[in-house]
Design a protein around this motif. Structure first.
Motif: not given
Lengths: 268, 244
Positions: A39-40, A43, A47, A65, A69, A133, A138
């Motif tokens: 995610l961190v 992503a 992106r 992101e 998820t 998240a 998110i």
């Protein structure tokens, strides 16, 4: 056997799974760190490269992101489901599985209790992940968090059932690396977890077809829609049917008449 | 009480093309102590696998009281307590957690399990070890916990597979005495599989197993007399030679 006896049995299996999970802090942490890294770090990097158009259930443009998820919730369920079910291989090696299998309750019931316990633990992890998240902006609609629970449970059941079926075929847990390479990673990468399927179709039609028949794709889509408080009937049907098929296959794998377990007994 | 709580009839099992058991038949009398004797590889563990439904026989039947294991597994397994050769405790759980887990798998409530755990551990003077992790127990204490676990649901039949193997002499004696006491006091029927003939007394019923076949069975004293030998070791040697 009375109804309360069945409940006592379920409680016993659930307690053991929960206790073992709480004891294994590293397992809990790695289950969280893995999707958080995606995610961190992942992503953030992708992106810019991967633009996501408006696709259901999203009603506006979303960041990458936000898109991945549900897929990361899927990977939590996938890893935990496989790990939980494959602990049966360790139990078999250590001898403690015999205690489970000599219980007077129907073997199918015992295995379903085990699967449900794993699915519940996976779901707890999914919520912890969503909580973390939220620190990275998110967020989902409030109702989505409620819709998500049954979706996580059934997807968790499906993935745990796949793991349980594999555990009936695997002799030693040393083969876990093989399962990672041949089951977990292909299931994850050949799905809609990291990129929408139309992107995959643009890139390679053959891979798109593989993604289409991968049940993990439907587990991710079920989670994605649920998280936005929406219903995806076709994803639900695929996940439900796959769950039933793999539960039946796993029960057959642990049935002494079917011989899979009997053959393993030679080595014990 | 059934005269024969466990009856085994013409049991056969093959591992692929290797014959492990051939037409094995025997029964266990109520409250009786029966020794199942045989060298390593005789088929004792296979019999245990079949008796506990971990495996399914290719032919023959197993009957617990009135219940065929194959047709009524739940009723049959309810009357059964098992101590396996290989330790089957979860080392990372405490003694109490292991016993509660087993109790739950027998459908017992937490409250009843708590009482039974105290009673069974009390017989071994182990109530003070209830919260210890199994990993911290020595082999002898682990065995005692396994026996306590097998008895939690008050089974009619107790199966023990090499329950004293690898233990020191004193612990072996103590466990052996404890099991015999169960037959006398609680009417439990015991099948004790062992390769240690010291575990068997001349007054016991014995089943001699070799290469997957029952080569002799009956009262040990009577078998000694009939075969004109003075001890079990000689009897086994004579019987095994006769088969070879």
């Amino acid at each position: 056997m009375t109804g309360s006896a069945y409940l006592n049995c379920f409680y016993g299996i659930l307690y053991r799974e929960l206790y073992r999970f709480v004891q294994q802090r590293s397992r809990f942490l790695s289950a969280l760190v893995r999707p958080l890294l995606w995610l961190v770090v992942f992503a953030a990097g992708f992106r810019a490269a991967l633009g996501v158009s408006i696709i259901p259930p999203y009603e506006t443009y979303i960041s990458y992101e936000v898109y991945i998820t549900p897929g990361l919730i899927g990977i939590i369920l996938l890893f935990n489901g496989m790990q939980g079910s494959l602990s049966m291989v360790v139990d078999r090696e250590m001898g403690s599985m015999r205690v489970l299998l000599t219980s007077p309750f129907p073997r199918s019931y015992l295995l379903i209790c085990k699967l449900f316990s794993i699915a519940l633990i996976s779901s707890i992890q999914a919520y912890v992940f969503l909580f973390i998240a939220s620190w990275f902006d998110i967020n989902a609609p409030l109702a989505g968090y409620f819709y998500l629970l049954p979706a996580c449970l059934i997807a968790g059941l499906m993935l745990a059932a796949v793991g349980l079926f594999i555990s009936s075929l695997v002799r030693q847990l040393e083969n876990f690396a093989g399962i990672m390479n041949f089951v977990i990673f292909p299931m994850f990468f050949l799905s809609s977890a990291l990129y929408p399927l139309w992107k995959m179709r643009e890139a390679n039609d053959w891979l798109f077809q593989v993604c289409q028949v991968n049940p993990f794709t439907y587990a991710v889509e079920l989670i994605r829609f649920s998280l936005y408080a929406k219903w995806n009937g076709s994803a639900f049907m695929v996940v439900a049917i796959t769950t039933i098929l793999f539960v039946l296959a796993a029960v057959a794998g642990y049935n002494p008449r079917m011989g899979l377990l009997g053959r393993k007994a030679t080595g014990e | 009480m059934d005269a024969h709580p466990l009856q085994v009839d013409k049991l056969s099992f093959h591992y692929g093309s290797v014959k492990a058991l051939g037409n094995v038949s025997f029964h266990i009398p109520a409250a009786g102590f029966v020794g199942l004797l045989g060298p390593n590889g005789a088929g004792k563990t296979t019999i245990f696998g079949l008796l506990t439904r971990l495996m399914s026989p290719q032919s023959g039947e197993i009957r617990y009281s009135a219940h065929l294991l194959d047709q009524e597994p739940a009723r049959a397994l309810q009357s059964l307590g098992v101590v396996f050769q290989q330790t089957s405790l979860d080392l990372d759980l405490s003694v109490a957690q292991n016993l509660h887990y087993h109790a739950a798998l027998q459908g017992m409530s937490r409250k009843r399990a708590r009482i039974r755990i105290q009673q069974e551990l009390g017989r071994f003077d182990m109530q003070n070890r209830v919260d210890d992790k199994v990993r911290s127990l020595n082999q002898g204490h682990r065995r005692r916990v396994e026996i306590a676990r097998a008895l939690l649901h008050k089974p009619q039949i107790l199966l023990l597979d090499e329950a004293t193997a690898g233990l020191d002499f004193e612990t072996r004696q103590m466990i052996n005495q404890h099991i015999r006491q169960l037959c006398d006091d609680d009417g439990v029927s015991v099948l004790w599989a062992t390769h240690l003939i010291e575990d068997i007394r001349t007054s016991d019923q014995v089943i001699l197993l070799n290469q997957g076949k029952v080569i002799a069975q009956g009262n040990c004293e009577q078998l000694l007399r009939e075969n004109h030998v003075t001890d079990l070791r000689q009897l086994m040697q004579k019987q095994f030679r006769a088969v070879a």
